[in-house]
Structure formats: C-alpha cells, structure tokens
Design a protein around this motif. Structure first.
Motif, PDB file in Angstrom:
ATOM      1  N   ILE A  57       0.798  -1.305   0.275  1.00  0.00           N
ATOM      2  CA  ILE A  57      -0.025  -0.069   0.083  1.00  0.00           C
ATOM      3  C   ILE A  57       0.901   1.440   0.009  1.00  0.00           C
ATOM      4  O   ILE A  57       0.589   2.362  -0.816  1.00  0.00           O
ATOM      5  N   TRP A  58       2.095   1.129   0.814  1.00  0.00           N
ATOM      6  CA  TRP A  58       2.886   2.199   0.855  1.00  0.00           C
ATOM      7  C   TRP A  58       3.395   2.637  -0.431  1.00  0.00           C
ATOM      8  O   TRP A  58       3.863   3.663  -0.925  1.00  0.00           O
ATOM      9  N   GLY A  59       3.804   1.364  -0.737  1.00  0.00           N
ATOM     10  CA  GLY A  59       4.835   1.532  -2.171  1.00  0.00           C
ATOM     11  C   GLY A  59       3.736   2.018  -3.368  1.00  0.00           C
ATOM     12  O   GLY A  59       4.313   2.613  -4.355  1.00  0.00           O
ATOM     13  N   ARG A  60       2.517   1.654  -3.396  1.00  0.00           N
ATOM     14  CA  ARG A  60       1.548   2.426  -4.267  1.00  0.00           C
ATOM     15  C   ARG A  60       1.577   3.755  -4.497  1.00  0.00           C
ATOM     16  O   ARG A  60       1.692   4.347  -5.559  1.00  0.00           O
ATOM     17  N   ARG A  61       1.539   4.201  -3.205  1.00  0.00           N
ATOM     18  CA  ARG A  61       1.461   5.706  -3.030  1.00  0.00           C
ATOM     19  C   ARG A  61       2.600   6.349  -3.708  1.00  0.00           C
ATOM     20  O   ARG A  61       2.630   7.323  -4.068  1.00  0.00           O
ATOM     21  N   TYR A  62       4.087   5.814  -3.033  1.00  0.00           N
ATOM     22  CA  TYR A  62       5.047   6.295  -3.525  1.00  0.00           C
ATOM     23  C   TYR A  62       5.332   6.078  -4.960  1.00  0.00           C
ATOM     24  O   TYR A  62       5.849   7.027  -5.520  1.00  0.00           O
ATOM     25  N   ALA A  63       4.853   5.153  -5.546  1.00  0.00           N
ATOM     26  CA  ALA A  63       5.198   4.871  -7.098  1.00  0.00           C
ATOM     27  C   ALA A  63       4.105   5.781  -7.895  1.00  0.00           C
ATOM     28  O   ALA A  63       4.702   6.209  -8.911  1.00  0.00           O
ATOM     29  N   GLY A  64       3.156   6.413  -7.403  1.00  0.00           N
ATOM     30  CA  GLY A  64       2.106   7.358  -7.792  1.00  0.00           C
ATOM     31  C   GLY A  64       2.988   8.947  -8.063  1.00  0.00           C
ATOM     32  O   GLY A  64       2.485   9.574  -8.807  1.00  0.00           O
ATOM     33  N   ARG A  65       3.841   8.982  -7.138  1.00  0.00           N
ATOM     34  CA  ARG A  65       4.551  10.181  -7.033  1.00  0.00           C
ATOM     35  C   ARG A  65       6.113  10.055  -7.705  1.00  0.00           C
ATOM     36  O   ARG A  65       6.545  11.087  -7.650  1.00  0.00           O
ATOM     37  N   ALA A  66       6.438   8.984  -7.976  1.00  0.00           N
ATOM     38  CA  ALA A  66       7.518   8.608  -8.525  1.00  0.00           C
ATOM     39  C   ALA A  66       7.675   9.096  -9.884  1.00  0.00           C
ATOM     40  O   ALA A  66       6.840   9.099 -10.865  1.00  0.00           O
ATOM     41  N   ASN A  67       8.838   9.659 -10.280  1.00  0.00           N
ATOM     42  CA  ASN A  67       9.085  10.204 -11.849  1.00  0.00           C
ATOM     43  C   ASN A  67      10.211   9.053 -12.560  1.00  0.00           C
ATOM     44  O   ASN A  67      11.164   8.519 -11.947  1.00  0.00           O
ATOM     45  N   GLY A  68       9.535   8.766 -13.569  1.00  0.00           N
ATOM     46  CA  GLY A  68      10.336   7.739 -14.453  1.00  0.00           C
ATOM     47  C   GLY A  68       9.925   6.371 -14.328  1.00  0.00           C
ATOM     48  O   GLY A  68       9.488   5.955 -13.341  1.00  0.00           O
TER      49      GLY A  68
END
Length: 315
Positions: free
Chosen positions: A45-56
């Motif tokens: 769940i945390w990873g999905r949120r972080y992936a949404g803000r990740a660039n590239g």
C-alpha cells in the motif's frame, strides 16, 4: 517513502534471521506472525502511494521490485511460522535407515571411534545425497544439522582373550557395538543413562550404565583419573539372574573382568540429526534479491535537489 523502505527492510531481515538461526520458538508466536503479515499487507500500500509520485520508469520499477520481494519473503516467513511442523530430533543406530516425512531417508554412519563426529547422509529421490554434519545444511523448507549425543562403544572378550559377538535384541540394529543410552536410571541421586546388550556365546545379558567424567568423580573408591568417564557393567545370565562377581566399573575405556568376561566401555559421541523448520530458501533468496535491487534502484532514482537560478542571484 521512509516507512515504505523501512517496512521492506524489516520484513527481509526478520525472515533472513529465521533462515540463519532456525529453531527458536519466537518464530511460531502468533503476535510475531501477525506483525509480519501486517507488514506484508501495508508495504505494498505504501509502495503504491510512493510509485504514484515517482518520476520515471526506473523509479516505479524499483518500487515494484521492493513490493514483490517483500511479499515473497514475508509470505515465506509467515508460512513457516504458522504451518511448519515442530522441530524434530532423529536418533539412529549405526547403519540404520530412518525415514523423514517430506525429506527422504537419513542413513546413519557405521560405528567409528574417530574423534570427529561422523556425518549422516540424507538420501532423497532423484537428487544426490546430502551430507549432514555439524554445520547446518538447507534442504528446501528445513534446516538439518548433526549434533553429538553421548554413546558407549562396548567390546567383549572371553577369559582366553577371544572377541565375542555383541547383539542388541531390543535395539534398532541387532548387531551393533554402539549403545545409544536412551534409558535413564537413578543411582546415588544421579540420573544416569543406561542400555543393555547380549553376549549369546557366553549366555549373558549385560546392562551398561554410563557416568560422565563429572559424575565418575563423585563415585566413592572409583579408579577414575580426572576427566575420565566410566561405564558400570552389570552381568546377568539368560534368565536375568545375577552371576558371581557380575558388577564392575570400566573407567577411562580400560578393560575390566566381570562375570567371567572381559568388557571394555568407551564413552564417545555419535550423531543425532535435528530437523528444524525454516522459510523456503528459494523464496527467501529471490525475495531478498528483489528487495536489495529495488532499494538500490529507488535510492539511485532520486535526483538531488538543485537551487533555482533566482535563489543563486539572491532575488
């Protein structure tokens, strides 16, 4: 991002510890496995949120690797804690074949008085034998290691010095000079291991009681030197009746005359095999590699912050 990465590291380390140091009761505690399972759920769940803000693409791929590695490793750890069988210890006589459910057959080595503890072979279908020694060996979802147990090597001769055959009708192996000492008897307040064997040619039944060096030192009038163990022989006839002069102590592996025989008892070590449940090594290895690769990719994908031109000019 910090809690996402920290959660993945905690899962990886916790399960790796189960592989490196198996056999602890903590791994089967409900609270431990609930906490591990909770991390397996929240890290994605945390990873999905972080992936949404990740660039590239590289950053999102790294996050996916961390998530997959955490799930694979965590599930292996939880499965071990909740469903793995209890740890077991297998004792076998020299040359005995002992079946281990789900693993194969343990083949115990023939009798030897060598100083080094002999290895036990694990025979598995369609796979080469696995030699199990004092160093832990991994066999899928189990860790195997040989640990020493006290045993007594016995030798019997008649009055003329001729060697006599030793049998163990009650043992797992009929012809064996190795007594595994799996019974207990209390003498002078000490719990002492004992075993028995037969000498058919002499029509004798012999009980052997083992004293460790520390226990032998407590015996009154025992002819034992410091650091020597001893074996007390009690000789009966075939009807379990005592024979004249049928009790004697063999100290330090020296022969002793008893009941018309010459007996020698030598304390030694013989292997037993501990089978310890552990997380599946393949799942843990793949999951750990994904976590490490994903963490490295995540850290490398972060671009350092640079100051704007306006801030550099002081405007």
């Amino acid at each position: 991002m910090k809690r996402f990465l920290l959660g993945a590291v905690v899962v990886g380390v916790a399960v790796a510890v189960e592989v490196l140091w198996p056999g602890h009761a903590l791994y089967h505690y409900g609270s431990y496995n609930v906490a591990l399972a909770a991390l397996v759920v929240v890290v994605p769940i945390w990873g999905r949120r972080y992936a949404g803000r990740a660039n590239g693409v590289r950053a999102r791929t790294a996050v996916l690797a961390v998530v997959l590695g955490t799930v694979a490793t965590g599930i292996a750890g939880v499965a071990n804690g909740l469903f793995a069988p209890d740890d077991r210890t297998y004792v076998g006589a020299p040359g005995e074949h002992v079946r281990v459910e789900g693993l194969g057959t343990l083949v115990f080595p023939l009798a030897s008085q060598a100083a080094a503890l002999p290895e036990v072979a694990l025979e598995r279908p369609l796979r080469p034998p696995l030699q199990v020694g004092t160093r832990a060996r991994n066999a899928g979802s189990f860790i195997l290691r040989a640990t020493p147990r006290s045993a007594v090597y016995v030798e019997a001769r008649d009055a003329a010095g001729d060697r006599l055959t030793i049998t163990q009708p009650q043992g797992a192996v009929f012809l064996s000079p190795v007594l595994l000492m799996q019974h207990q008897q209390k003498i002078e307040g000490m719990d002492l291991p004992f075993d028995s064997f037969n000498i058919p040619a002499a029509h004798r039944i012999v009980r052997a009681i083992m004293f460790t060096p520390a226990q032998a030192a407590l015996l009154a009038r025992a002819a034992t030197a410091p650091g020597e163990g001893a074996v007390l022989f009690v000789v009966d006839d075939e009807s379990d009746r005592p024979v004249p002069h049928g009790i004697a102590l063999s100290a330090g592996g020296r022969p002793v005359s008893v009941g018309g025989l010459v007996l020698r008892g030598t304390l030694a070590s013989y292997p037993q095999v501990d089978v310890l449940a552990a997380p599946n090594l393949i799942a843990v290895a793949i999951g750990s590699l994904l976590i490490v690769a994903g963490l490295a990719g995540t850290l490398l994908s972060q671009e350092p912050r640079t100051k704007s031109p306006n801030s550099q000019l002081g405007t």
